[in-house]
Scaffold this motif. Sequence first.
Motif, PDB file in Angstrom:
ATOM      1  N   ALA A 285      71.834  81.663   7.661  1.00  0.00           N
ATOM      2  CA  ALA A 285      71.756  80.465   8.485  1.00  0.00           C
ATOM      3  C   ALA A 285      70.316  80.022   8.686  1.00  0.00           C
ATOM      4  O   ALA A 285      70.044  78.859   8.882  1.00  0.00           O
ATOM      5  N   ASN A 286      69.359  80.940   8.621  1.00  0.00           N
ATOM      6  CA  ASN A 286      67.979  80.567   8.864  1.00  0.00           C
ATOM      7  C   ASN A 286      67.225  80.188   7.600  1.00  0.00           C
ATOM      8  O   ASN A 286      66.117  79.719   7.671  1.00  0.00           O
TER       9      ASN A 286
ATOM     10  N   ARG B   6      74.810  76.261   3.006  1.00  0.00           N
ATOM     11  CA  ARG B   6      74.101  75.458   4.015  1.00  0.00           C
ATOM     12  C   ARG B   6      75.094  74.653   4.846  1.00  0.00           C
ATOM     13  O   ARG B   6      74.967  74.581   6.071  1.00  0.00           O
TER      14      ARG B   6
ATOM     15  N   ALA C 214      76.782  77.002   7.257  1.00  0.00           N
ATOM     16  CA  ALA C 214      75.895  77.379   8.356  1.00  0.00           C
ATOM     17  C   ALA C 214      75.782  76.250   9.375  1.00  0.00           C
ATOM     18  O   ALA C 214      75.836  76.484  10.592  1.00  0.00           O
ATOM     19  N   LEU C 215      75.648  75.011   8.909  1.00  0.00           N
ATOM     20  CA  LEU C 215      75.545  73.877   9.828  1.00  0.00           C
ATOM     21  C   LEU C 215      76.839  73.660  10.600  1.00  0.00           C
ATOM     22  O   LEU C 215      76.813  73.369  11.801  1.00  0.00           O
TER      23      LEU C 215
ATOM     24  N   GLN D 267      79.003  75.969  11.373  1.00  0.00           N
ATOM     25  CA  GLN D 267      79.108  77.049  12.360  1.00  0.00           C
ATOM     26  C   GLN D 267      78.213  76.786  13.553  1.00  0.00           C
ATOM     27  O   GLN D 267      78.573  77.081  14.682  1.00  0.00           O
ATOM     28  N   GLN D 268      77.042  76.207  13.307  1.00  0.00           N
ATOM     29  CA  GLN D 268      76.141  75.897  14.412  1.00  0.00           C
ATOM     30  C   GLN D 268      76.720  74.818  15.319  1.00  0.00           C
ATOM     31  O   GLN D 268      76.442  74.787  16.511  1.00  0.00           O
ATOM     32  N   ALA D 269      77.530  73.907  14.768  1.00  0.00           N
ATOM     33  CA  ALA D 269      78.131  72.842  15.568  1.00  0.00           C
ATOM     34  C   ALA D 269      79.116  73.398  16.594  1.00  0.00           C
ATOM     35  O   ALA D 269      79.376  72.770  17.609  1.00  0.00           O
ATOM     36  N   GLU D 270      79.648  74.579  16.308  1.00  0.00           N
ATOM     37  CA  GLU D 270      80.484  75.347  17.247  1.00  0.00           C
ATOM     38  C   GLU D 270      81.786  74.686  17.657  1.00  0.00           C
ATOM     39  O   GLU D 270      82.367  75.032  18.682  1.00  0.00           O
TER      40      GLU D 270
END
Length: 191
Positions: free
Chosen positions: A8-9, A56, A59-60, A62-65
């Motif tokens: 993710a990073n 990518r 990951a994005l 998943q970050q949006a949750e």
Amino acid sequence: MSATDGGANDGGAGAGSGDGRTGPGGDTVAAVVRQWRAVHPDLDTGPMEIIGRINRCAALLQQAEDAPLRRAGLSRAEFDLLGALRRTGFELTPGDLARETFSSGAAVTKRLKQLTERGLVERRGDTRDRRVAHVRLTDAGRDLVDGILPEQLAYESAVLSGVDEPRQGELAALLGGLLGQLEGRLDALRA
């Protein structure tokens, strides 16, 4: 770390900064690919362009949750368990749930404990084998899934709104083909 492990990073495809910057005229992965081509012009970076972008995007996302799930106090993984029970329509064992949700047995056990404490699922022992548990949705669990699903689908549609419907269909078909191949061969590739 591989060039396409998709942490993710790192922006997928081995980006070092992970700051989300895009290169001129492209996305983050395009910038990374240009950098790799400068260092190793002899290597085919084509696979990186696909796998890096899939990683990518994942990951994005998943970050949006998943905003509707978050408002209901559920993680995506918990909703996946509840959804598996709802869409199959019958009791499942924790092992069945692990296979349905691509999760480890330990993760499923932990999530089931939390969902049981919230009154969303019930567990009952098997009459023939006390080591086996059967899990089903409670009425509250079923109502929660049925209430959240339309809102979650609307949220996911909004996330994809920048891609027109015909392209969404093409993308779904392409990803479905890739997923089918990977599910059938990935274990052989790991050997």
